[in-house]
Design an enzyme around this catalytic site. Sequence first.
Site, PDB file in Angstrom:
ATOM      1  N   ILE A   1      25.292  -3.558  43.311  1.00 30.67           N
ATOM      2  CA  ILE A   1      25.055  -2.174  43.691  1.00 30.67           C
ATOM      3  C   ILE A   1      23.617  -1.877  43.275  1.00 30.67           C
ATOM      4  O   ILE A   1      23.246  -2.069  42.110  1.00 30.67           O
ATOM      5  CB  ILE A   1      26.025  -1.204  42.983  1.00 30.67           C
ATOM      6  CG1 ILE A   1      27.477  -1.593  43.275  1.00 30.67           C
ATOM      7  CG2 ILE A   1      25.739   0.227  43.416  1.00 30.67           C
ATOM      8  CD1 ILE A   1      27.870  -1.567  44.727  1.00 30.67           C
TER       9      ILE A   1
ATOM     10  N   GLN B   1      23.879   3.066  41.056  1.00 36.15           N
ATOM     11  CA  GLN B   1      24.785   2.587  40.017  1.00 36.15           C
ATOM     12  C   GLN B   1      25.361   3.743  39.211  1.00 36.15           C
ATOM     13  O   GLN B   1      24.742   4.790  39.068  1.00 36.15           O
ATOM     14  CB  GLN B   1      24.062   1.601  39.105  1.00 36.15           C
ATOM     15  CG  GLN B   1      23.746   0.283  39.800  1.00 36.15           C
ATOM     16  CD  GLN B   1      22.929  -0.678  38.950  1.00 36.15           C
ATOM     17  OE1 GLN B   1      22.632  -0.407  37.792  1.00 36.15           O
ATOM     18  NE2 GLN B   1      22.559  -1.817  39.525  1.00 36.15           N
TER      19      GLN B   1
ATOM     20  N   GLY C   1      30.548   4.756  40.928  1.00 37.00           N
ATOM     21  CA  GLY C   1      31.862   4.261  41.338  1.00 37.00           C
ATOM     22  C   GLY C   1      31.873   3.431  42.599  1.00 37.00           C
ATOM     23  O   GLY C   1      32.942   3.098  43.127  1.00 37.00           O
ATOM     24  N   HIS C   2      30.700   3.048  43.105  1.00 42.16           N
ATOM     25  CA  HIS C   2      30.655   2.296  44.364  1.00 42.16           C
ATOM     26  C   HIS C   2      31.229   0.880  44.214  1.00 42.16           C
ATOM     27  O   HIS C   2      31.844   0.362  45.146  1.00 42.16           O
ATOM     28  CB  HIS C   2      29.222   2.228  44.887  1.00 42.16           C
ATOM     29  CG  HIS C   2      28.622   3.563  45.157  1.00 42.16           C
ATOM     30  ND1 HIS C   2      29.107   4.418  46.121  1.00 42.16           N
ATOM     31  CD2 HIS C   2      27.572   4.218  44.575  1.00 42.16           C
ATOM     32  CE1 HIS C   2      28.389   5.527  46.132  1.00 42.16           C
ATOM     33  NE2 HIS C   2      27.456   5.433  45.199  1.00 42.16           N
ATOM     34  N   GLY C   3      31.011   0.257  43.054  1.00 42.67           N
ATOM     35  CA  GLY C   3      31.549  -1.083  42.848  1.00 42.67           C
ATOM     36  C   GLY C   3      33.064  -1.100  42.936  1.00 42.67           C
ATOM     37  O   GLY C   3      33.660  -2.008  43.544  1.00 42.67           O
ATOM     38  N   ALA C   4      33.706  -0.104  42.342  1.00 42.86           N
ATOM     39  CA  ALA C   4      35.168  -0.012  42.387  1.00 42.86           C
ATOM     40  C   ALA C   4      35.649   0.226  43.820  1.00 42.86           C
ATOM     41  O   ALA C   4      36.637  -0.371  44.264  1.00 42.86           O
ATOM     42  CB  ALA C   4      35.649   1.107  41.472  1.00 42.86           C
TER      43      ALA C   4
ATOM     44  N   GLU D   1      33.764 -16.034  41.143  1.00 48.31           N
ATOM     45  CA  GLU D   1      33.011 -17.179  40.643  1.00 48.31           C
ATOM     46  C   GLU D   1      32.186 -16.769  39.431  1.00 48.31           C
ATOM     47  O   GLU D   1      31.304 -15.916  39.531  1.00 48.31           O
ATOM     48  CB  GLU D   1      32.078 -17.700  41.745  1.00 48.31           C
ATOM     49  CG  GLU D   1      31.192 -18.872  41.326  1.00 48.31           C
ATOM     50  CD  GLU D   1      30.222 -19.268  42.420  1.00 48.31           C
ATOM     51  OE1 GLU D   1      29.240 -19.979  42.112  1.00 48.31           O
ATOM     52  OE2 GLU D   1      30.439 -18.864  43.579  1.00 48.31           O
TER      53      GLU D   1
END
Length: 408
Positions: free
Chosen positions: A232, A237, A240-243, A265
């Site tokens: 992100i 950042q 909450g965009h990653g979630a 990975e």
Amino acid sequence: MAAINAMEKKLAEYKCDTNEAICLKLVRFPEDLEDDSTTFHPEYSHQLFGDDEVAFGYKGLQIQLFCSAGNLTTLLNVKYTSKVTDTIDCVEPDDVESKIREIIPASSCSNTEDFVSLLEKEAKFKPFGTLLHMYSVHNEDAGEDITYQIYKAEMSCPGFQEYNERLQTFLMWFIETASFIDVDDERWDYFLIFEKYNKDGETLFATVGYMTVYNYYVYPDKTRPRVSQMLILPPFQGEGHGAQLLEAIHRYYLTVPKVLDITAEDPSESYIKLRDFVHAKLCQSLPSFSADQLIQGFSQKMVEEVREKLKINKKHARRVYEILRLHNTDMSDLEHAKAYRLEIKRRLVGPYKKNQRELAKMRKCLRPEELGNQMSQIDLQTQHEELEKSYQDLVEEYRRVLERLAQA
């Protein structure tokens, strides 16, 4: 000796921290070019400038690497107040521009006027691929809800390969071990987040972040998508965009029957925290994770339900169980707290017991001094102390996940 020290001191004045010198920017409007508040800097630059992350030969070095917010059209400018050759003969400065050009497309601009003219074409830029999910985030500064969209793109989408070349350069600045992937391998999936905004009545899109996922083969007829890279961009950042992205990906792969489960990975600590939150959020409404089921312990029913309904594997299901059981355990009740603690420690003690079993097998072939060394490594008191610390650290991690769940 004094002359050498004086020269070393003089040369040291021409060393620059490349993490500070590199200035990144996502440009929406021409006025953003002069707005320092929109500038951000890399976390890493060692892949281009060595482990010391230093460029030699300049004072006041500024490496401007600006991108248009949507299509990521790139502008590269290198500025400095003075160069080492201005005062010291026979000492060459680093060719910083050539180093940067190693990772950015050859089509990048070096002229600000050309870049500004290309900004006018941003209105024509549209996200690549298929829309998977749309959501809003309230922006306190703007006093309004901002809309974001998540897309799944294909390398065959017109213009996407060139866009990806521009986007992946950000990996070098924010992922410590980043590398560019083989775009000719069709087993890669690409997921992108865009902000949708308006300018003079026109709808525009700004790049927020992305994730790459590799589909590994699982015998006999399944695949296991493995998250490879996730980023992100810094201006977005903490929102909450990653979630949102990770949850959307789980929901997408639910529609693909051949997918067994989803892994990652070499996940970073921040990714593990994100995954814990998303998994716990998704699982808390499942019947097998209800309060009355959690108190009975980790079960095969949990394993089967999360794999079938959410593509989460057994290892991650166990971690979610421990998080949600903590939520449903009254830790002020000594009996309940003890039951929870023993449940977690029985899992954590597994590696120690494995070492003991391996040591028992080696007793017959180890010399006395070798056996003594091995025994010292598994001192029982040390084991108990390490086990308790591992337990306390884990509970603290779980509490942070639960706090975020409560806020959500």
